[in-house]
Design an enzyme around this catalytic site. Structure first.
Site, mmCIF file in Angstrom:
data_model
loop_
_atom_site.group_PDB
_atom_site.id
_atom_site.type_symbol
_atom_site.label_atom_id
_atom_site.label_comp_id
_atom_site.label_asym_id
_atom_site.label_seq_id
_atom_site.Cartn_x
_atom_site.Cartn_y
_atom_site.Cartn_z
ATOM 1 N N GLY A 115 0.787 -1.229 0.000
ATOM 2 C CA GLY A 115 0.000 0.000 0.000
ATOM 3 C C GLY A 115 0.817 1.276 0.000
ATOM 4 O O GLY A 115 0.249 2.372 -0.001
ATOM 5 N N GLU B 125 4.903 -6.291 1.595
ATOM 6 C CA GLU B 125 4.295 -6.676 0.321
ATOM 7 C C GLU B 125 4.078 -5.472 -0.593
ATOM 8 O O GLU B 125 2.943 -5.164 -0.960
ATOM 9 C CB GLU B 125 2.944 -7.350 0.575
ATOM 10 C CG GLU B 125 3.022 -8.574 1.457
ATOM 11 C CD GLU B 125 1.640 -9.117 1.821
ATOM 12 O OE1 GLU B 125 1.532 -10.326 2.057
ATOM 13 O OE2 GLU B 125 0.676 -8.324 1.884
ATOM 14 N N PRO B 126 5.133 -4.778 -0.986
ATOM 15 C CA PRO B 126 4.945 -3.610 -1.844
ATOM 16 C C PRO B 126 4.556 -4.024 -3.255
ATOM 17 O O PRO B 126 5.021 -5.044 -3.762
ATOM 18 C CB PRO B 126 6.336 -2.967 -1.846
ATOM 19 C CG PRO B 126 7.264 -4.127 -1.675
ATOM 20 C CD PRO B 126 6.547 -5.097 -0.761
ATOM 21 N N GLY B 127 3.697 -3.255 -3.850
ATOM 22 C CA GLY B 127 3.316 -3.499 -5.246
ATOM 23 C C GLY B 127 3.518 -2.242 -6.052
ATOM 24 O O GLY B 127 4.534 -2.032 -6.707
ATOM 25 N N TYR C 76 -11.377 3.929 -10.803
ATOM 26 C CA TYR C 76 -11.129 4.591 -9.520
ATOM 27 C C TYR C 76 -11.032 6.109 -9.639
ATOM 28 O O TYR C 76 -10.667 6.763 -8.656
ATOM 29 C CB TYR C 76 -9.775 4.137 -8.929
ATOM 30 C CG TYR C 76 -9.503 2.666 -8.833
ATOM 31 C CD1 TYR C 76 -10.329 1.830 -8.092
ATOM 32 C CD2 TYR C 76 -8.369 2.121 -9.434
ATOM 33 C CE1 TYR C 76 -10.022 0.477 -7.960
ATOM 34 C CE2 TYR C 76 -8.061 0.777 -9.302
ATOM 35 C CZ TYR C 76 -8.898 -0.038 -8.572
ATOM 36 O OH TYR C 76 -8.591 -1.361 -8.441
ATOM 37 N N CYS D 250 -16.472 1.349 -26.455
ATOM 38 C CA CYS D 250 -17.853 1.821 -26.478
ATOM 39 C C CYS D 250 -18.434 1.838 -25.070
ATOM 40 O O CYS D 250 -19.273 1.013 -24.706
ATOM 41 C CB CYS D 250 -18.680 0.950 -27.404
ATOM 42 S SG CYS D 250 -18.038 1.007 -29.081
ATOM 43 N N TYR E 153 -1.059 -2.042 -11.844
ATOM 44 C CA TYR E 153 -2.492 -2.184 -12.120
ATOM 45 C C TYR E 153 -2.846 -1.634 -13.504
ATOM 46 O O TYR E 153 -3.921 -1.093 -13.714
ATOM 47 C CB TYR E 153 -3.325 -1.518 -11.001
ATOM 48 C CG TYR E 153 -2.926 -2.028 -9.636
ATOM 49 C CD1 TYR E 153 -3.265 -3.319 -9.248
ATOM 50 C CD2 TYR E 153 -2.154 -1.259 -8.765
ATOM 51 C CE1 TYR E 153 -2.865 -3.820 -8.017
ATOM 52 C CE2 TYR E 153 -1.750 -1.755 -7.527
ATOM 53 C CZ TYR E 153 -2.114 -3.030 -7.163
ATOM 54 O OH TYR E 153 -1.708 -3.530 -5.949
HETATM 55 C C1 LIG Z 1 -2.739 -5.586 -3.406
HETATM 56 C C2 LIG Z 1 -2.030 -6.079 -2.223
HETATM 57 C C3 LIG Z 1 -0.745 -5.604 -1.918
HETATM 58 C C4 LIG Z 1 -0.045 -4.536 -2.730
HETATM 59 O O1 LIG Z 1 -0.624 -3.292 -2.638
HETATM 60 P P1 LIG Z 1 0.119 -2.041 -3.291
HETATM 61 O O2 LIG Z 1 -0.733 -0.887 -3.043
HETATM 62 O O3 LIG Z 1 0.235 -2.305 -4.741
HETATM 63 O O4 LIG Z 1 1.441 -1.938 -2.630
HETATM 64 C C5 LIG Z 1 -0.110 -6.135 -0.820
HETATM 65 N N1 LIG Z 1 -0.686 -7.087 -0.048
HETATM 66 C C6 LIG Z 1 -1.918 -7.568 -0.316
HETATM 67 C C7 LIG Z 1 -2.501 -8.606 0.559
HETATM 68 C C8 LIG Z 1 -2.626 -7.086 -1.403
HETATM 69 O O5 LIG Z 1 -3.857 -7.552 -1.668
#
Ligand SMILES: *Cc1c(COP(=O)(O)O)cnc(C)c1O
Length: 436
Positions: free
Chosen positions: A240, A277-279, A320, A359, A388
Site C-alpha cells: 500500500g 508486500e509492496p506493489g 477509480y 464503447c 495495475y
Molecule cells: C494488493 C495487495 C498488496 C499490494 O498493494 P500495493 O498498493 O500495490 O502496494 C499487498 N498485499 C496484499 C494482501 C494485497 O492484496
C-alpha cells in the site's frame, strides 16, 4: 523516481528513444524500465535494512514473468492472491520459501497447490478457510505455515474508499478481537502451524501513520498471543505504500521507514521476521503506456483526443477516477513538463479530454487535461502505468491486449507480444459443424 526523461525534446526510457520503440512495436504498448524496477526494490530494502525484511512483491500489480524474474533475481519474494499468481511466481523462478499467499476466497485446489509448493506462509482470512487448510494439509500428509490476516480497523491516509481494506466490516481479514480464538483452535491441528499475523490496509496510503497505528495494534495482539503460549515468528505489514503519480506527493521510503522501523525493531530483535508486500510503489513508475492520437474532434466546450489506448488497457481512471500524468513523447513547441502534476504551469497549453476507443461512456484516460497542442498521429506517454495497468487489461470489445517491452540501458526486448485475433477466440471451443 524513475528513468523516463526528456532529452532534446523527446522522451526516453533509460537510453532508449520511445518514439523509435513505438514505431518498432506499435501502440498501445507498455514500456518498463528494468533499472527503475531494480532500483525501487533496492531502495526499499535499504530503507528498511534494520528490519532485514522479506520483501514479497505483490504479483497482482504487474505480473509479467520477465518482471517477476528480474525482481526475484534482485532478492524479492512474491505475494500472491491466486493459484494463477502462484504459478507465475514459481514459473519465474521465485523460490517457494519466499512466497506468501493472501486472498479472501482461496479455493480448495489453490490451498492444495500452496501446500504442495511448500510456500512460506498462507495468510488466512476466515475461520472456515483455516479449517479447510487444516483438512487439505492433513489429507496430503504435509504441514503448512500460516498467518492470520487481521483487520486492525485503521483507515489509510488519502486512500480511496474503493481501495481500502482494513476498516471494520471489510471482507478482508479477521477482526482483532476474534483472532486469539483462532490461534487456540489452530493449536489442535497437527498440520497447520499458525506462526504469524498479517495486515494490509489497502492502498495507496500517503502517510506512515496508519501503518504505525495498525502495527502497534498488531504487536499488542502478538504480546497477547505469546502470553497465551503461541509462538509468533512473523509479522507481515502488507503493502500500500504510495507511488509518485505526481511529483513530490508520496512520502519517500525513508519517511515510511523512519516511522515504521522503530515500531517493529523490538519484534525483530526478539527473533521475529518481518514481511513487506509492496506493489505499486515498485511498479507504478517503472512502467508507462504509449498510445497514439487517432482522431481529434470538438465536442461541446472541449477538444477531444481519441487515442488508441482505453479502459481495456488501463482501467484505473475509469474504475477509480485515478490520476495519470500524460504528455506527448515529442511535445509541440518543445514544451517539456517541469514535473508531473494535474496542473502544469506552462504557457501555450490546450485543454483536451483524452478518450479511448471503447464503447463505454466512462472510457476516458483524462478529462480537461492541459497539454501541448496535439496533432493526429502524435504519440502520448501515460506515466505511472506500471502498476495495475497491464495486470487489469482486458479484451473487452474484443480488443487485443497490448505488447510489453522491457528496456535495459540502451537496449530493449519484447516481453509479451500483442494479442492476436487467434488469441481472442482460442479458448472458445469449435463451432458445431466444425468451422474454425
Ligand atoms: C494488493 C495487495 C498488496 C499490494 O498493494 P500495493 O498498493 O500495490 O502496494 C499487498 N498485499 C496484499 C494482501 C494485497 O492484496
Amino acid at each position: 523516481m524513475d528513468r523516463f526523461r526528456y532529452h532534446d525534446g523527446v522522451l526516453r526510457c533509460e537510453g532508449v528513444d520511445l518514439e523509435a520503440l513505438a514505431v518498432e512495436h506499435g501502440t498501445p504498448t507498455y514500456v518498463y524500465s528494468r533499472d527503475t524496477f531494480r532500483t525501487h526494490l533496492a531502495d526499499l530494502t535499504a530503507a528498511f535494512a534494520e528490519l532485514d525484511p522479506l520483501v514479497c512483491y505483490a504479483v497482482k500489480t504487474c505480473s509479467n514473468l520477465h518482471l517477476l524474474h528480474e525482481l526475484g533475481a534482485g532478492g524479492a519474494g512474491a505475494d500472491v492472491v491466486s493459484g494463477g499468481e502462484l504459478h507465475r511466481a514459481l514459473t519465474a523462478g521465485i523460490p517457494a520459501e519466499r512466497i506468501v499467499f493472501a486472498g479472501v476466497g482461496k479455493s480448495e485446489e489453490e490451498l492444495r497447490e500452496a501446500v504442495a509448493a511448500g510456500i512460506a506462509c498462507v495468510n488466512i482470512e476466515s475461520e472456515s478457510e483455516l479449517e479447510l487448510l487444516a483438512r487439505v494439509a492433513q489429507s496430503m500428509g504435509r504441514t503448512v505455515r500460516a498467518a492470520i490476516r487481521v483487520n486492525p480497523d485503521v483507515q489509510g491516509h488519502g486512500t480511496p474508499e474503493k481501495t481500502t481494506t482494513g476498516t471494520k466490516g471489510s471482507k478482508f481479514g479477521i477482526d482483532l478481537e476474534r483472532v486469539p480464538r483462532l490461534f487456540t483452535r489452530a493449536a489442535l491441528f497437527d498440520h497447520v502451524r499458525l506462526i504469524g499475523v498479517h495486515v494490509h490496509l489497502g492502498s495507496p496510503i500517503y502517510s506512515p501513520e496508519p501503518y504505525v497505528t495498525a502495527l502497534t495494534r498488531v504487536l499488542e495482539l502478538v504480546d497477547k498471543l505469546r502470553a497465551d503460549g503461541h509462538e509468533i515468528e512473523l509479522v507481515n505489514m502488507g503493502g500500500g505504500f504510495a507511488a509518485e503519480y505526481e511529483t513530490g506527493v508520496a512520502p519517500g521510503w525513508g519517511a515510511y521507514a523512519n516511522a515504521i522501523v522503530p515500531v517493529l525493531k523490538p519484534f525483530v530483535e526478539g527473533g521475529g521476521r518481518v514481511v513487506m508486500e509492496p506493489g505499486r510503489s515498485i511498479a507504478a513508475n517503472a512502467g508507462v503506456l504509449l498510445t497514439r492520437v487517432r482522431y481529434l474532434k470538438d465536442a461541446g466546450p472541449h477538444r477531444v483526443a481519441i487515442v488508441d489506448a482505453g479502459m481495456n488497457n488501463l482501467i484505473r481512471a475509469a474504475l477509480y477516477d485515478s490520476f495519470h500524468f500524460m504528455w506527448p513523447v515529442r511535445p509541440a513547441d518543445g514544451l517539456v513538463p517541469p514535473g508531473r502534476a494535474e496542473r502544469v504551469a506552462l504557457p501555450g497549453l490546450s485543454t483536451y479530454d483524452i478518450a479511448g476507443p471503447i464503447c463505454e461512456s466512462t472510457d476516458y484516460l483524462a478529462r480537461e487535461r492541459e497539454l501541448p497542442r496535439l496533432t493526429e498521429g502524435d504519440l502520448v506517454c501515460i506515466f505511472g502505468a506500471g502498476a495495475y495497468g497491464m495486470a487489469m487489461a482486458s479484451q473487452y470489445n474484443s480488443s487485443l491486449r497490448p505488447a510489453e517491452v522491457l528496456v535495459d540501458g540502451e537496449g530493449s526486448r519484447l516481453i509479451r507480444r500483442r494479442d492476436t485475433y487467434a488469441d481472442l477466440v482460442e479458448a472458445e471451443l469449435g463451432l458445431p459443424g466444425g468451422e474454425f
